[in-house]
Design a protein around this motif. Sequence first.
Motif, PDB file in Angstrom:
ATOM      1  N   ASP A   1       0.826  -1.210   0.000  1.00 21.79           N
ATOM      2  CA  ASP A   1       0.000   0.000   0.000  1.00 21.79           C
ATOM      3  C   ASP A   1       0.863   1.265   0.000  1.00 21.79           C
ATOM      4  N   THR A   2       2.163   1.093   0.120  1.00 20.47           N
ATOM      5  CA  THR A   2       3.076   2.235   0.125  1.00 20.47           C
ATOM      6  C   THR A   2       2.981   3.022  -1.173  1.00 20.47           C
ATOM      7  N   GLY A   3       2.981   4.351  -1.041  1.00 15.44           N
ATOM      8  CA  GLY A   3       2.941   5.210  -2.211  1.00 15.44           C
ATOM      9  C   GLY A   3       2.493   6.607  -1.843  1.00 15.44           C
ATOM     10  N   VAL A   4       2.422   7.452  -2.851  1.00 18.03           N
ATOM     11  CA  VAL A   4       1.867   8.796  -2.681  1.00 18.03           C
ATOM     12  C   VAL A   4       0.383   8.718  -3.021  1.00 18.03           C
ATOM     13  N   TYR A   5      -0.428   9.188  -2.106  1.00 18.80           N
ATOM     14  CA  TYR A   5      -1.878   9.148  -2.283  1.00 18.80           C
ATOM     15  C   TYR A   5      -2.391  10.534  -2.667  1.00 18.80           C
ATOM     16  N   TYR A   6      -3.230  10.539  -3.700  1.00 15.06           N
ATOM     17  CA  TYR A   6      -3.790  11.787  -4.224  1.00 15.06           C
ATOM     18  C   TYR A   6      -5.312  11.735  -4.173  1.00 15.06           C
ATOM     19  N   CYS A   7      -5.920  12.860  -3.849  1.00 11.45           N
ATOM     20  CA  CYS A   7      -7.359  12.965  -4.068  1.00 11.45           C
ATOM     21  C   CYS A   7      -7.592  13.733  -5.366  1.00 11.45           C
ATOM     22  N   ALA A   8      -8.704  13.448  -5.996  1.00  8.26           N
ATOM     23  CA  ALA A   8      -8.998  14.044  -7.296  1.00  8.26           C
ATOM     24  C   ALA A   8     -10.489  14.277  -7.451  1.00  8.26           C
ATOM     25  N   VAL A   9     -10.823  15.242  -8.302  1.00  5.70           N
ATOM     26  CA  VAL A   9     -12.216  15.631  -8.543  1.00  5.70           C
ATOM     27  C   VAL A   9     -12.555  15.471 -10.019  1.00  5.70           C
ATOM     28  N   ARG A  10     -13.701  14.867 -10.253  1.00  7.94           N
ATOM     29  CA  ARG A  10     -14.274  14.835 -11.595  1.00  7.94           C
ATOM     30  C   ARG A  10     -15.583  15.617 -11.534  1.00  7.94           C
ATOM     31  N   LEU A  11     -15.668  16.678 -12.306  1.00 12.53           N
ATOM     32  CA  LEU A  11     -16.858  17.521 -12.261  1.00 12.53           C
ATOM     33  C   LEU A  11     -18.031  16.843 -12.965  1.00 12.53           C
ATOM     34  N   SER A  12     -19.208  17.237 -12.588  1.00 15.36           N
ATOM     35  CA  SER A  12     -20.418  16.677 -13.170  1.00 15.36           C
ATOM     36  C   SER A  12     -20.426  16.861 -14.685  1.00 15.36           C
ATOM     37  N   GLY A  13     -20.690  15.787 -15.406  1.00 19.28           N
ATOM     38  CA  GLY A  13     -20.741  15.831 -16.860  1.00 19.28           C
ATOM     39  C   GLY A  13     -19.411  15.591 -17.541  1.00 19.28           C
ATOM     40  N   GLN A  14     -18.345  15.512 -16.772  1.00 23.71           N
ATOM     41  CA  GLN A  14     -17.032  15.267 -17.355  1.00 23.71           C
ATOM     42  C   GLN A  14     -16.632  13.801 -17.173  1.00 23.71           C
ATOM     43  N   THR A  15     -15.674  13.373 -17.980  1.00 21.14           N
ATOM     44  CA  THR A  15     -15.246  11.977 -17.933  1.00 21.14           C
ATOM     45  C   THR A  15     -13.885  11.801 -17.295  1.00 21.14           C
ATOM     46  N   LYS A  16     -13.153  12.874 -17.117  1.00 17.78           N
ATOM     47  CA  LYS A  16     -11.806  12.765 -16.557  1.00 17.78           C
ATOM     48  C   LYS A  16     -11.715  13.527 -15.235  1.00 17.78           C
ATOM     49  N   TYR A  17     -10.786  13.057 -14.402  1.00 17.94           N
ATOM     50  CA  TYR A  17     -10.481  13.776 -13.168  1.00 17.94           C
ATOM     51  C   TYR A  17      -9.584  14.961 -13.525  1.00 17.94           C
ATOM     52  N   ALA A  18     -10.115  16.158 -13.330  1.00 14.92           N
ATOM     53  CA  ALA A  18      -9.417  17.347 -13.818  1.00 14.92           C
ATOM     54  C   ALA A  18      -8.626  18.074 -12.734  1.00 14.92           C
ATOM     55  N   TYR A  19      -8.945  17.801 -11.476  1.00 15.93           N
ATOM     56  CA  TYR A  19      -8.289  18.514 -10.384  1.00 15.93           C
ATOM     57  C   TYR A  19      -7.658  17.508  -9.430  1.00 15.93           C
ATOM     58  N   TRP A  20      -6.427  17.834  -9.020  1.00 11.16           N
ATOM     59  CA  TRP A  20      -5.640  16.918  -8.200  1.00 11.16           C
ATOM     60  C   TRP A  20      -4.995  17.667  -7.049  1.00 11.16           C
ATOM     61  N   GLY A  21      -4.823  16.982  -5.930  1.00  6.13           N
ATOM     62  CA  GLY A  21      -4.056  17.527  -4.843  1.00  6.13           C
ATOM     63  C   GLY A  21      -2.574  17.271  -5.057  1.00  6.13           C
ATOM     64  N   GLN A  22      -1.772  17.708  -4.090  1.00  4.81           N
ATOM     65  CA  GLN A  22      -0.314  17.568  -4.223  1.00  4.81           C
ATOM     66  C   GLN A  22       0.178  16.205  -3.752  1.00  4.81           C
ATOM     67  N   GLY A  23      -0.691  15.468  -3.081  1.00  5.84           N
ATOM     68  CA  GLY A  23      -0.337  14.124  -2.633  1.00  5.84           C
ATOM     69  C   GLY A  23       0.190  14.090  -1.204  1.00  5.84           C
ATOM     70  N   THR A  24       0.007  12.943  -0.585  1.00  5.25           N
ATOM     71  CA  THR A  24       0.550  12.702   0.751  1.00  5.25           C
ATOM     72  C   THR A  24       1.179  11.318   0.775  1.00  5.25           C
ATOM     73  N   GLN A  25       2.360  11.210   1.364  1.00  2.90           N
ATOM     74  CA  GLN A  25       3.133   9.970   1.338  1.00  2.90           C
ATOM     75  C   GLN A  25       2.629   9.010   2.413  1.00  2.90           C
ATOM     76  N   VAL A  26       2.393   7.782   2.015  1.00  3.83           N
ATOM     77  CA  VAL A  26       2.071   6.696   2.937  1.00  3.83           C
ATOM     78  C   VAL A  26       3.149   5.633   2.792  1.00  3.83           C
ATOM     79  N   THR A  27       3.783   5.286   3.898  1.00  2.52           N
ATOM     80  CA  THR A  27       4.820   4.263   3.893  1.00  2.52           C
ATOM     81  C   THR A  27       4.459   3.198   4.920  1.00  2.52           C
ATOM     82  N   VAL A  28       4.364   1.967   4.454  1.00  2.00           N
ATOM     83  CA  VAL A  28       4.023   0.845   5.328  1.00  2.00           C
ATOM     84  C   VAL A  28       5.241  -0.059   5.431  1.00  2.00           C
ATOM     85  N   SER A  29       5.759  -0.196   6.632  1.00  2.00           N
ATOM     86  CA  SER A  29       6.941  -1.030   6.845  1.00  2.00           C
ATOM     87  C   SER A  29       6.533  -2.449   7.213  1.00  2.00           C
ATOM     88  N   SER A  30       7.351  -3.380   6.808  1.00  2.00           N
ATOM     89  CA  SER A  30       7.038  -4.799   7.083  1.00  2.00           C
ATOM     90  C   SER A  30       7.620  -5.259   8.408  1.00  2.00           C
TER      91      SER A  30
END
Length: 119
Positions: free
Chosen positions: A90-119
């Motif tokens: 699950d380790t990675g940079v996580y982003y939230c994104a917005v797809r506006l009504s009537g659109q097919t693509k996610y047009a807006y993105w955050g800068q991301g937050t790092q998640v690191t899971v150690s074993s």
Amino acid sequence: QVQLAESGGGLVQAGGSLRLSCAASGRTFNSYHMAWFRQAPGKERESVAAISGSGGYTWYDDSVKGRFTISRDNPKNSLYLQMNTLKPEDTGVYYCAVRLSGQTKYAYWGQGTQVTVSS
């Protein structure tokens, strides 16, 4: 224009939990279809969960189904991702994104937050 800001990432041991938050701007937040994506090192960005504007519809990738929960608080213009039983993959940079009504693509993105899971 929609601005997004993620928070809540960090370092956690396998089996642990984290809760990511995404604060969004905009007066019509409850019309935004939103999603969480992640990008692991050396891999393409992939979607992990999505939620409709009302919150009545959710979708999860098979890799997180039963472990992650996406939710939103429309009066607070906020999106969340509760992540339980975390795995090293699950380790990675996580982003939230917005797809506006009537659109097919996610047009807006955050800068991301790092998640690191150690074993």
